[in-house]
Design a protein around this motif. Structure first.
Motif, PDB file in Angstrom:
ATOM      1  N   VAL A 185      43.295  18.812 105.403  1.00  0.00           N
ATOM      2  CA  VAL A 185      43.912  20.091 105.774  1.00  0.00           C
ATOM      3  C   VAL A 185      42.842  21.177 105.764  1.00  0.00           C
ATOM      4  O   VAL A 185      41.919  21.146 104.952  1.00  0.00           O
ATOM      5  N   ALA A 186      42.965  22.119 106.696  1.00  0.00           N
ATOM      6  CA  ALA A 186      42.067  23.277 106.736  1.00  0.00           C
ATOM      7  C   ALA A 186      42.813  24.465 106.146  1.00  0.00           C
ATOM      8  O   ALA A 186      43.875  24.856 106.647  1.00  0.00           O
ATOM      9  N   LEU A 187      42.267  25.045 105.084  1.00  0.00           N
ATOM     10  CA  LEU A 187      42.958  26.100 104.352  1.00  0.00           C
ATOM     11  C   LEU A 187      42.166  27.404 104.385  1.00  0.00           C
ATOM     12  O   LEU A 187      40.930  27.397 104.459  1.00  0.00           O
ATOM     13  N   THR A 192      35.198  20.570 101.084  1.00  0.00           N
ATOM     14  CA  THR A 192      33.968  21.026 101.725  1.00  0.00           C
ATOM     15  C   THR A 192      34.022  22.530 101.893  1.00  0.00           C
ATOM     16  O   THR A 192      34.873  23.053 102.627  1.00  0.00           O
ATOM     17  N   ASN A 193      33.132  23.209 101.184  1.00  0.00           N
ATOM     18  CA  ASN A 193      33.046  24.661 101.307  1.00  0.00           C
ATOM     19  C   ASN A 193      32.088  25.002 102.437  1.00  0.00           C
ATOM     20  O   ASN A 193      30.899  24.672 102.380  1.00  0.00           O
ATOM     21  N   ALA A 236      37.788  23.026 104.137  1.00  0.00           N
ATOM     22  CA  ALA A 236      38.357  21.715 104.447  1.00  0.00           C
ATOM     23  C   ALA A 236      38.625  20.956 103.152  1.00  0.00           C
ATOM     24  O   ALA A 236      37.717  20.744 102.342  1.00  0.00           O
ATOM     25  N   VAL A 237      39.874  20.561 102.963  1.00  0.00           N
ATOM     26  CA  VAL A 237      40.282  19.827 101.763  1.00  0.00           C
ATOM     27  C   VAL A 237      40.968  18.535 102.187  1.00  0.00           C
ATOM     28  O   VAL A 237      41.811  18.541 103.093  1.00  0.00           O
ATOM     29  N   THR A 238      40.603  17.438 101.536  1.00  0.00           N
ATOM     30  CA  THR A 238      41.280  16.160 101.774  1.00  0.00           C
ATOM     31  C   THR A 238      42.111  15.832 100.545  1.00  0.00           C
ATOM     32  O   THR A 238      41.581  15.778  99.424  1.00  0.00           O
ATOM     33  N   LEU A 275      53.109  19.206 106.009  1.00  0.00           N
ATOM     34  CA  LEU A 275      51.882  19.983 106.196  1.00  0.00           C
ATOM     35  C   LEU A 275      51.677  20.338 107.668  1.00  0.00           C
ATOM     36  O   LEU A 275      51.191  21.428 107.997  1.00  0.00           O
ATOM     37  N   ALA A 276      52.053  19.434 108.539  1.00  0.00           N
ATOM     38  CA  ALA A 276      51.857  19.663 109.972  1.00  0.00           C
ATOM     39  C   ALA A 276      52.772  20.767 110.497  1.00  0.00           C
ATOM     40  O   ALA A 276      52.392  21.532 111.394  1.00  0.00           O
TER      41      ALA A 276
END
Length: 223
Positions: A140-142, A186-187, A196-198, A209-210
């Motif tokens: 997910v991109a937060l 990933t920062n 980006a968080v998995t 989430l979608a």
């Protein structure tokens, strides 16, 4: 008269002589006082010598343990490239893993951040479990504001979804299911507003989430 005074003088001197200690009497107490001082000095010299031997022996008490080959972040699954042999002094039991047992650390996941060149204690790793039958890795991109400060791999979080674009008709924010795990994060650089968080979670939340307009993570500290 002179004879009587002379007799008195003689008697007085005799009395004084009887009351005064002799040379032998004076010398003996002084000799006895010096004996404890000499013994104390001898003990200090011997004790100092023994202390030096103990310190010397302890300084040579070295052992080889498993250490970090580079700086490692929590959540890292250890591989051969992550570990090296490190020589250290005496450590408390359980504070490090002997070099001969390096294999037990491989495939384990770190619970804390570790700098390069430090021993790896068996207390800071856990088994890296495989995905369960209903689990999935969900990227997910937060927004930066939706990610707790200091969040890292292996942390436990709750996922909150909301629909701010729907105005007054929007449903209230919803907390999804159970606590999930941050599998990776990933920062990006400071000029990018997204992170980006998995997530390692039940595959069912991927649908939620979608459809969400906004996703936020809440860090769980007492799991």
């Amino acid at each position: 008269m002179a004879e009587r005074m002379s007799d008195k003088t003689v008697r007085s001197r005799l009395r004084d002589a009887l009351n005064e200690p002799s040379d032998t009497d004076i010398g003996e107490p002084r000799a006895r006082r010096r004996t404890p001082e000499m013994l104390l000095g001898l003990l200090l010299v011997v004790g100092g010598a023994l202390g030096g031997v103990v310190v010397f022996q302890r300084s040579n008490d070295r052992t080889v343990v498993v250490g970090t080959a580079r700086e490692l972040q929590r959540g890292t699954v250890l591989t051969r490239a992550d570990v090296i042999a490190v020589e250290v002094g005496a450590l408390p039991e359980g504070a490090a893993t002997p070099a001969g047992n390096a294999g037990v650390l491989l495939g384990q996941r770190l619970l804390v951040d570790l700098p390069a060149g430090v021993p790896i204690s068996p207390q800071v790793v856990v088994p890296d479990e495989l995905l369960g039958p209903s689990e999935a890795l969900i990227p997910v991109a937060l927004e930066r504001g939706a990610v707790p400060s200091g969040l890292g791999r292996g942390d436990a979080v709750r996922v909150v979804i909301s629909f701010p674009n729907q105005g007054i008709d929007a449903p209230p924010p919803q907390v999804l299911g159970d606590v999930v795990e941050v599998f990776d994060i990933t920062n990006s650089d400071d000029f990018d507003d997204s992170i980006a968080v998995t997530l390692r979670a039940n595959a069912d939340i991927a649908v939620d989430l979608a459809r969400a307009e906004r996703v936020q993570l809440l860090k769980v500290t007492n799991r």
